[in-house]
Scaffold this active site. Structure first.
Site, PDB file in Angstrom:
ATOM      1  CG  ASP A   1      -9.695   0.911  -0.312  1.00  0.00           C
ATOM      2  OD1 ASP A   1      -8.838   0.699  -1.188  1.00  0.00           O
ATOM      3  OD2 ASP A   1      -9.409   1.067   0.888  1.00  0.00           O
TER       4      ASP A   1
ATOM      5  CG  ASP B   1      -2.275   0.627   0.959  1.00  0.00           C
ATOM      6  OD1 ASP B   1      -2.357   1.482   0.048  1.00  0.00           O
ATOM      7  OD2 ASP B   1      -3.251   0.309   1.663  1.00  0.00           O
TER       8      ASP B   1
END
Length: 454
Positions: A240, A179
């Site tokens: 997301d 990430d």
């Protein structure tokens, strides 16, 4: 010149030539080695990876005292591994069990290595990896290239990349998601390629998921998809997913509105990732769950479920375990499909080329009122002359259609009809998709013109 001097000069010239050749060979080898270390040549994920991922369903629940069944702990991941191995998921290709954020201790150990939270993961990550491997599964792990993960746990700064990559290999991790919270563009530009190199250098095949493009806006010129294909197996392009139909629609719209950029980037070993499948959670109806499964298959997307496999409904299970939808997703050619029609009726049509000159069609309703009867012909969708065997992916019904025969598909609100189409004509996909655009006729039959794929 004496014969002795002549022989001596020839000997010196030969020695210089040999030395020059050796220097050239060393330079060429070093150059090749440099390229190899920066190219992702790990042989992993030749088809889109499939499995289960914790984040959307379980997030960062670490309250094991009050919620031991659902907290992020080794018991949760063992439970999901048991379900994958015992309930028919593994045989269909769902083999990854992926840990996301919030797994680690808040501090590295005395050697500077990441360590799992000792209360929630008393056996450590290596124990979990062995548990997965004993069941024919694979373990995925999460990290972040910033100072902290998105959840506030220790990150992997540039100086920690080598030690963390080796730690993951020592733990026998099979996939790593990197990430990008708490980092900047300059660090990302250095860190994502460096982690690729470091993972390769461990000697352990580790699938590499990069979140890099999602932090750059997902599109060129900020995103270099050629470079991504060289360093990553898959990458998150967009935000997301959330447990809602609106979220799914936003992702679908972004991916297909930018399909001409994204399609050339995808292929065996390198995939665009629209995020998790959420069938079996709370936000989607059965129709919407089928729609997500169908369109993720068309996109050649990774299939990572994020749900509770211990309590999943039979309806959601049947969608996620649909063998033909999975087969379409896993097609060996790895060509990402595209949207070919947007009708005023709010019906959209999607197409993907498949092996053996077959294809997949999806008729998708953006309507919210009632089932819509959509009428067309295969020839209007620019299929060539011939008879086609049609297999309805979700009803399992079959029929034969001539290209000129009018047909009607009844598409439920927010739902899909998905077909596997066995084609009689041979389609030259490589010619067709060169650079993501049509190059002349896509069919070996010179009289056939698949206009719809422009």
């Amino acid at each position: 010149m004496s014969e002795v001097k002549l022989r001596e000069q020839k000997k010196q010239l030969k020695t210089k030539s040999l030395n020059l050749g050796m220097h050239l060979a060393v330079l060429l080898f070093a150059s090749a080695l440099f390229v190899a270390t920066f190219a992702l040549d790990n042989g992993e994920m030749r088809t889109p990876p499939m499995g289960w991922l914790a984040w959307e369903r379980f997030r960062c629940d670490i309250d094991c005292e009050h919620d031991p069944k659902n907290c992020i702990s080794e018991n949760l991941f063992m439970d999901m591994a048991d379900r994958l191995s015992e309930d028919g998921w593994r045989e269909l290709g769902y083999v990854y069990v992926n840990i996301d954020d919030c797994w680690s201790s808040m501090k590295r150990d005395e050697n500077g290595r990441l360590q799992a939270d000792p209360k929630r993961f008393p056996g450590g990550i290596h124990k979990l990896a062995r548990y997965m491997h004993d069941r024919g599964l694979k373990l995925g792990l999460y990290g972040d290239m910033g100072t902290h993960t998105c959840g506030g746990y220790p990150g992997t700064t540039l100086d920690k990349i080598k030690i963390d990559a080796q730690t993951f290999a020592d733990w026998e991790v099979d996939m790593f998601k990197f990430d990008g919270c708490y980092s900047n563009a300059t660090e990302q530009e250095k860190g994502y390629p460096l982690m690729s190199k470091a993972l390769n250098a461990t000697g352990r095949p580790i699938g590499y998921s990069c979140s890099w493009p999602a932090y750059q806006g997902g599109l060129p010129p900020q995103v270099n998809y050629t470079q991504l294909g060289e360093i990553c197996n898959l990458w998150r392009n967009y935000g997301d997913i959330q447990d809602s139909w609106d979220s799914v629609l936003n992702i679908i719209d972004w991916f297909f509105e930018n399909q001409d950029v994204l399609i050339p980037a995808a292929g065996p070993g390198q995939w665009n990732d629209p995020d998790m499948l959420i069938a079996g959670d709370f936000g989607l109806s059965m129709e919407q769950s089928r729609a997500q499964m169908a369109l993720w298959a068309i996109m050649a997307a990774p299939l990572f479920m994020s749900n509770d496999l211990r309590t999943i409904s039979s309806g959601a299970r049947s969608i996620l375990q649909n063998k033909m939808a999975i087969s379409i997703n896993q097609d060996a050619m790895g060509i990402q499909g595209r949207r070919i029609l947007k009708e005023k009726s709010q019906i959209q049509v999607f197409w993907r080329p498949l092996s053996n000159n077959a294809s997949a069609l999806v008729f998708f309703s953006r309507r919210n009122d009632m089932p819509y009867r959509y009428q067309t012909t295969l020839s209007k969708l620019n299929y060539t002359t011939g008879s086609y065997k049609i297999y309805d992916v979700f009803t399992e019904k079959t029929m034969v259609l001539k290209d000129s025969t009018s047909f009607v598909v009844s598409v439920n609100p927010t739902g899909v009809v998905m077909w596997y189409v066995s084609a009689p004509a041979k389609l030259n996909h490589h010619q067709f998709y060169k650079g993501g655009r049509l190059q002349g006729s896509g069919y070996d039959d010179e009289n056939a013109m698949p206009r719809v794929f422009l």
